[in-house]
Enzyme design. Structure first.
Site, short mmCIF file in Angstrom:
data_model
loop_
_atom_site.label_atom_id
_atom_site.label_comp_id
_atom_site.label_asym_id
_atom_site.label_seq_id
_atom_site.Cartn_x
_atom_site.Cartn_y
_atom_site.Cartn_z
N LYS A 100 0.76 -1.06 0.01
CA LYS A 100 0.08 -0.03 0.08
C LYS A 100 0.82 1.22 0.06
O LYS A 100 2.02 1.19 0.19
CB LYS A 100 -0.94 0.00 1.21
CG LYS A 100 -2.14 -0.94 1.20
CD LYS A 100 -2.79 -1.17 2.70
CE LYS A 100 -3.97 -2.25 2.44
NZ LYS A 100 -4.66 -1.96 3.73
N TYR A 102 -12.71 -2.03 -2.66
CA TYR A 102 -13.27 -2.11 -1.22
C TYR A 102 -14.76 -1.89 -1.15
O TYR A 102 -15.12 -1.67 -0.18
CB TYR A 102 -12.50 -0.82 -0.42
CG TYR A 102 -11.13 -1.31 -0.01
CD1 TYR A 102 -10.48 -2.37 0.64
CD2 TYR A 102 -9.94 -0.51 -0.55
CE1 TYR A 102 -9.48 -2.73 0.86
CE2 TYR A 102 -8.74 -0.45 -0.07
CZ TYR A 102 -8.53 -1.67 0.59
OH TYR A 102 -6.86 -2.35 0.76
N ASN A 147 -1.81 -0.20 7.25
CA ASN A 147 -1.00 -1.31 7.57
C ASN A 147 -0.21 -1.96 6.55
O ASN A 147 -0.31 -3.35 6.60
CB ASN A 147 -2.48 -2.15 8.31
CG ASN A 147 -3.31 -2.55 7.25
OD1 ASN A 147 -3.44 -1.90 6.08
ND2 ASN A 147 -4.29 -3.04 7.75
N HIS A 156 -2.38 -5.58 1.61
CA HIS A 156 -3.51 -6.19 1.14
C HIS A 156 -3.42 -7.55 0.71
O HIS A 156 -2.40 -7.86 0.05
CB HIS A 156 -4.38 -5.31 0.29
CG HIS A 156 -5.55 -5.97 -0.28
ND1 HIS A 156 -6.77 -6.02 0.27
CD2 HIS A 156 -5.67 -6.71 -1.46
CE1 HIS A 156 -7.76 -6.81 -0.16
NE2 HIS A 156 -7.05 -7.29 -1.18
N GLU A 194 -10.52 -9.45 -7.44
CA GLU A 194 -9.72 -8.43 -7.49
C GLU A 194 -8.56 -8.42 -8.42
O GLU A 194 -7.89 -7.44 -9.07
CB GLU A 194 -8.93 -8.57 -6.06
CG GLU A 194 -9.95 -8.24 -4.82
CD GLU A 194 -9.34 -8.42 -3.46
OE1 GLU A 194 -10.08 -8.41 -2.54
OE2 GLU A 194 -8.06 -8.85 -3.48
#
Ligand code: UDP
Ligand code: MG
Length: 138
Positions: A9, A49, A112, A115, A126
């Site tokens: 990310k 998302y 974080n 993914h 995805e």
């Protein structure tokens, strides 16, 4: 053979942790079959998302994921979905097992670093959002 979508990310790119994270992903032994760097736009983020659309954190999550470039990759191998999520650790880094990417390196529940698809079915959706079939080269 199972495939999973991984994102490194924008916080990881910005903090200079791409190499460290890819090294940990590589140590799973899963096969890297596609990789690119891109910046997601709002439409793509909202699709990726979509399941979190009604969550209070949704807008902040979208803002974060479009805030800068990220790395998208596909890894392939036995139990790829579960194997990748286990090296990443759970969403909240304070609850993640020591030795996982999130426990060792992540700042908070939003930032974080990584993914990983949470099911084979979601992985397929995805992957098709990020990659054309001819970009899968492994
Ligand atoms: N997230 C957030 N606030 C929360 C929960 C999640 O900003 O309270 C972000 C975080 O970046 C997370 C992503 O939304 O990775 C997707 O949430 P999910 O529950 O699917 O976590 P993951 O599957 O990434 O562990
Ligand atoms: Mg998830």
């Amino acid at each position: 053979m199972e495939r999973t979508l991984v994102l490194v990310k924008p916080d990881a790119v910005q903090r200079g942790l791409v190499g460290e994270i890819l090294s940990r992903l590589e140590r799973t032994g899963l096969k890297l079959v596609a990789m690119k760097m891109l910046r997601m736009d709002r439409g793509m983020a909202e699709r990726h998302y979509a399941v979190h659309r009604d969550q209070p954190f949704f807008e902040g999550l979208v803002q974060f994921i479009i805030s800068g470039p990220l790395i998208a990759a596909i890894y392939e191998g036995p139990n790829a979905v579960e194997v990748m999520r286990s090296v990443m650790g759970v969403t909240d880094p304070t609850r993640a097992d020591p030795g996982t990417i999130r426990a060792d390196l992540a700042q908070d529940t939003r930032h974080n670093l990584v993914h990983g698809s949470d099911s084979v079915e979601n992985a397929e959706m995805e992957i098709s959002l990020f990659f054309n079939p001819e970009e899968v080269v492994g």
